[in-house]
Design a protein around this motif. Structure first.
Motif, short mmCIF file in Angstrom:
data_model
loop_
_atom_site.label_atom_id
_atom_site.label_comp_id
_atom_site.label_asym_id
_atom_site.label_seq_id
_atom_site.Cartn_x
_atom_site.Cartn_y
_atom_site.Cartn_z
N ASP A 28 0.85 -1.19 0.00
CA ASP A 28 0.00 0.00 0.00
C ASP A 28 0.89 1.25 0.00
O ASP A 28 2.12 1.15 -0.04
CB ASP A 28 -0.98 0.00 1.18
CG ASP A 28 -0.27 0.00 2.54
OD1 ASP A 28 0.92 0.36 2.61
OD2 ASP A 28 -0.93 -0.36 3.54
N LYS A 29 0.28 2.42 0.04
CA LYS A 29 1.04 3.66 -0.03
C LYS A 29 1.98 3.86 1.14
O LYS A 29 2.96 4.59 1.05
CB LYS A 29 0.08 4.85 -0.14
CG LYS A 29 -0.70 4.89 -1.45
CD LYS A 29 -1.61 6.09 -1.51
CE LYS A 29 -2.38 6.14 -2.83
NZ LYS A 29 -3.30 7.30 -2.90
N GLU A 30 1.66 3.20 2.26
CA GLU A 30 2.51 3.32 3.45
C GLU A 30 3.64 2.28 3.45
O GLU A 30 4.45 2.25 4.37
CB GLU A 30 1.67 3.15 4.72
CG GLU A 30 0.80 4.34 5.07
CD GLU A 30 -0.38 4.48 4.10
OE1 GLU A 30 -0.99 3.45 3.76
OE2 GLU A 30 -0.66 5.62 3.69
N ASN A 74 3.14 -1.08 3.45
CA ASN A 74 2.75 -2.34 4.06
C ASN A 74 2.50 -3.39 2.99
O ASN A 74 1.91 -3.11 1.94
CB ASN A 74 1.47 -2.15 4.88
CG ASN A 74 1.65 -1.17 6.02
OD1 ASN A 74 2.53 -1.32 6.85
ND2 ASN A 74 0.80 -0.14 6.06
#
Length: 206
Positions: free
Chosen positions: A172-174, A176
């Motif tokens: 994901d964008k973070e 993860n």
């Protein structure tokens, strides 16, 4: 007899190497050491090319052209494909492929010893990603065998990356890790495991 021959090959291979090179050899995994000892006249050239590739990748990382993620991201994918394309141009595709496979076998042994690579523990999907990108880099080189310099090889691999010919790990964008259905992977549940259900996706999707 085998021990004598291996010792002889070692002396031939490293007789003119610097102490720094010998230290690097000692740090290699067992499969990589075997590759070096069985390819004594190609190992020094491969080492030189590898050093240049790492320097180039570090420069590309600073520009952010393909991101900065060296753990399953686009920069990681580029590094492996560019490495194999560059080594292929110097010592041939077959020997380069064997070197790439030896490196991944070494990563599995490092995992079993709980040793980190690029600050994380290797796993099966990361290894599969690397093997795919190694082969993709070789494929691109073989389609463009006249390309020898880094200036010629880099845009070829960049294009392959953009076209989705390489693979990256779904995140994901973070940053993860995600399952293939897009749900979050709790890495705490997979700590110390080799077979983690990460998801490989084409490098063109980001």
């Amino acid at each position: 007899m085998n021990s004598f021959l291996l010792s002889l090959v070692f002396l031939i291979t490293f007789g003119c190497y610097s102490q720094g090179s010998l230290k690097q050899f000692r740090k290699l995994s067992c499969p990589e050491k075997i590759w070096v000892l069985t390819h004594p006249f190609k190992a020094k050239k491969a080492m030189k090319i590898t050093k240049q590739v790492l320097t180039d990748v570090d420069s590309i990382k600073r520009t952010g052209a393909v991101g900065t993620d060296m753990n399953g991201g686009r920069l990681d994918a580029f590094k492996h494909a560019y490495w194999m394309a560059s080594v292929s141009s110097g010592i041939g595709a077959k020997k380069a492929l064997k070197l790439g496979k030896a490196h991944e076998k070494g990563n599995y042994l490092e995992f079993k010893k709980h040793r980190l690579e690029d600050s994380i523990l290797p796993d099966s999907v990361s290894s599969a990603m690397d093997l795919h990108n190694n082969q993709a880099g070789i494929n691109e080189y073989m389609k463009n065998e006249n390309a020898r310099s880094s200036k010629e090889l880099q845009p070829i691999i960049m294009q392959a990356l953009a076209e989705g010919k390489l693979q990256i790990i779904k995140k994901d964008k973070e940053g993860n890790y995600l399952y293939c259905d897009g749900t979050f992977i709790d890495m705490n549940e997979w700590s110390g495991k080799w077979n983690i259900p990460k998801c490989l996706v084409p490098s063109g999707k980001h």
